[in-house]
Each structure stands twice: as C-alpha cells, then as structure tokens.
Design a protein around this motif. Structure first.
Motif, mmCIF file in Angstrom:
data_model
loop_
_atom_site.group_PDB
_atom_site.id
_atom_site.type_symbol
_atom_site.label_atom_id
_atom_site.label_comp_id
_atom_site.label_asym_id
_atom_site.label_seq_id
_atom_site.Cartn_x
_atom_site.Cartn_y
_atom_site.Cartn_z
ATOM 1 N N VAL A 125 0.835 -1.206 0.000
ATOM 2 C CA VAL A 125 0.000 0.000 0.000
ATOM 3 C C VAL A 125 0.868 1.253 0.000
ATOM 4 C CG1 VAL A 125 -1.703 1.317 1.315
ATOM 5 C CG2 VAL A 125 -1.962 -1.148 1.081
ATOM 6 N N ALA B 107 -3.753 8.595 0.182
ATOM 7 C CA ALA B 107 -3.912 7.316 -0.515
ATOM 8 C C ALA B 107 -3.581 6.155 0.411
ATOM 9 C CB ALA B 107 -3.027 7.283 -1.757
ATOM 10 N N ASN C 275 -6.260 5.827 3.259
ATOM 11 C CA ASN C 275 -7.569 5.402 2.779
ATOM 12 C C ASN C 275 -7.580 3.959 2.278
ATOM 13 O OD1 ASN C 275 -10.291 6.515 2.413
ATOM 14 N ND2 ASN C 275 -9.965 5.974 0.271
ATOM 15 N N ILE C 276 -6.482 3.560 1.609
ATOM 16 C CA ILE C 276 -6.406 2.173 1.156
ATOM 17 C C ILE C 276 -6.331 1.228 2.345
ATOM 18 C CG2 ILE C 276 -5.024 0.487 -0.117
ATOM 19 C CD1 ILE C 276 -4.170 2.745 -1.996
#
Length: 316
Positions: free
Chosen positions: A24, A303, A306-307
């Motif tokens: 991630v 990013a 949130n991932i």
C-alpha cells in the motif's frame, strides 16, 4: 470504494500484515509520483542551470525561474518530457517507499512510551534511519532518473543523445563505471533522503498525533491533510541543500576512469557551489521541490491511509 473514511470505521476486515502495508505504501507513492513528477523534473533542471563547474566544460549557463523552465521544457522538448524519468522513479518507490515505512513503523514500535506516544527525538532518529537505509538500496534508480531528466537539456545544448529509454541508461552507466558506478552520488542522496524522511515521516507522524491527542480531532482526511502539508514543508526545508548536491554529482560527466569530471566528491561539490554561486545556490529549486513535496505528501498519505482503511488495516 468509499473514500476518506474515518479510521474508527474501516470498510472491511482484512489482514494488516507488513507485506500489505509495504504494498500500500508503494501504491500511494506511485499515485503521488505520477501527479507531481513534473515539479521534480523542473527542480532538477533548475539545480543544474548556472552550474559554473559545468560551464567550464562547455555547458551553457542559464538563469531561468521555475515557470519559465517548465514552459521551456514543454515548448522545446514536448509536454510529455515533463515526465521523463518517471519509470525509474516508479522502480525506486517499489523499493524505497515500502522499506522506509516499514522500517519507521518498526522503530516507532520500540520507542513508544506507556501512553503510546513517541518523542520528537525518537521520531526524528526513526525518520533519519528509515530514509537512509531505504535510499541506500534504491540509489541506482535515482541516478538513472537524474540522467533521463537532464538529457533533454544536453540535447538542446548541442550534445548528441545518449539513450532513448530507461533500460539503455542502465546499460550506459554500467559500461561507464561498472556496478559500483550505480552508487555515484549515493552519499548526498542518502543524506538527502535521511533529512527528507525526518521531515516527512517524523513531521507527519507527530503532527497527526498532536492533532488527535491534543486537539481532539478524529483520524480523518482533515487531519491527514494538515499533517501532510506540514510534512511536505519541513521535508523541503531540510532536504533541499542535499538534493542540490545529489543532483549535481549524479548529473556530472564521467571520465575514462569512471569518476566524475566536475567534482571530486560531495565536499568538493559543496565548496564549488557555494564559492562560485553563493550560499543560496544550495536552495536552487526549493520552490518546485516544496510545490512537489507538499502535494506529493498529501496524495501519498491520503492514498495510504484510505487504502489501509478500505482493506481493514490500521492507519499510520
């Protein structure tokens, strides 16, 4: 997939393994890189213009600002050239971004007090260590990126083209200096990464925890954005001088012995730059670097957070 969820309400239940967090972190960095890369290329061109040591070897002196430099690249070389060198940058983040996050989180875990807090000193040391180790491994990809970013300027100055793709740069560098040549400029590169990560990782971590613990804010996009903005500014301030030296060392021509022809090393590059161009030469490209690191940090951290929430993991 819903975006910008609250950390208290993850979207799904999934593993929060080291491997997942590594992947991630890489995905977040790739997204940020693709969006902000033109600022990095413009910053590199600014750092090597008006380079007196290079002018002594036949390179033309220039003195353009950020906007004129970016417009000039788009006009004379093509808009897509603003993304020249993006592939080795993706390769770099596949190693660097995942490694630095995992190293920092492991270090942070050892340094937390009974309340789960980490001191400024511990966070700074963690950022320095994470950035240094990750960048030492990934330094060859940075060298390839710098060569590709500077190639358009060489061609405009009448120099013959040396390569047309990323693979050919690796072949060229190996032919010039062998395996060890891939770590040309590694010392300022590692120093720059250490300083940038002290700003990025430590500043983001401490700002986020301060807003949550002291201001009572929830672990949401607002906190992530504020922490990312702070991280980008601090990283640019502490990292620009080492970034300038790294760029110049990596961009310099190489002699038959595989060594650079302009500078004997980092100290010599520092001395020549300050003596010939003044102390402020160490902050050439600061504005595009900050304009890159700010949005880069924002996109990267939002990013990542949130991932992780989407797959049921924990935020940073």
């Amino acid at each position: 997939m819903p975006v910008l969820r609250n950390a208290d309400h993850p979207a799904a239940s999934a593993t929060d393994s080291v491997y997942a967090r590594y992947l991630v972190a890489v995905l977040g960095a790739w997204a940020a890189e693709a969006a902000t890369y033109p600022f990095d290329l413009t910053k590199t061109r600014l750092q090597i213009q008006s380079e007196v040591a290079a002018a002594k070897h036949g390179f033309k002196l220039e003195n353009h600002g950020m906007i004129k430099t970016a417009v000039g690249i788009a006009k004379h070389e093509g808009v897509l050239k603003l993304w020249s060198g993006l592939m080795p940058m993706f390769q770099r983040h596949a190693i660097y971004s995942g490694s630095r996050l995992i190293i920092y989180e492991q270090f942070r875990g050892y340094c937390k007090d009974e309340n789960g807090k980490v001191s400024l000193g511990a966070a700074s040391v963690g950022g320095l260590a994470a950035g240094s180790l990750a960048q030492l491994i990934a330094s060859p990809t940075d060298l390839v990126k710098i060569q590709m970013q500077a190639e358009g300027r060489r061609i405009l100055q009448g120099k013959p083209p040396r390569f047309s793709n990323c693979r050919q740069v690796y072949v060229m560098l190996y032919a010039e200096s062998g395996i060890t040549g891939f770590w040309r400029g590694a010392i300022p590169n590692v120093q720059r990464a250490a300083l940038v990560n002290m700003g990025d990782l430590a500043a983001y971590d401490l700002t986020k925890q301060f807003l949550i613990r002291e201001c009572g804010m929830a672990d949401t996009a607002l906190v992530h954005s504020a922490a990312a903005f702070t991280a980008g500014f601090v990283a640019a301030v502490v990292g620009t001088p080492a970034d300038v030296l790294k760029t110049r060392l990596m961009n310099q021509p190489v002699g038959p012995d595989g060594r650079g022809t302009l500078y004997r090393g980092m100290i010599d590059c520092l001395q020549q730059s300050v003596r010939n161009e003044g102390l402020l030469s160490l902050y050439k490209g600061f504005l595009p670097l900050w304009m890159r690191l700010g949005p880069w940090a924002l996109i990267n951290w939002i990013a990542f957070e949130n991932i992780m929430l989407a797959i049921g993991g924990h935020t940073f």
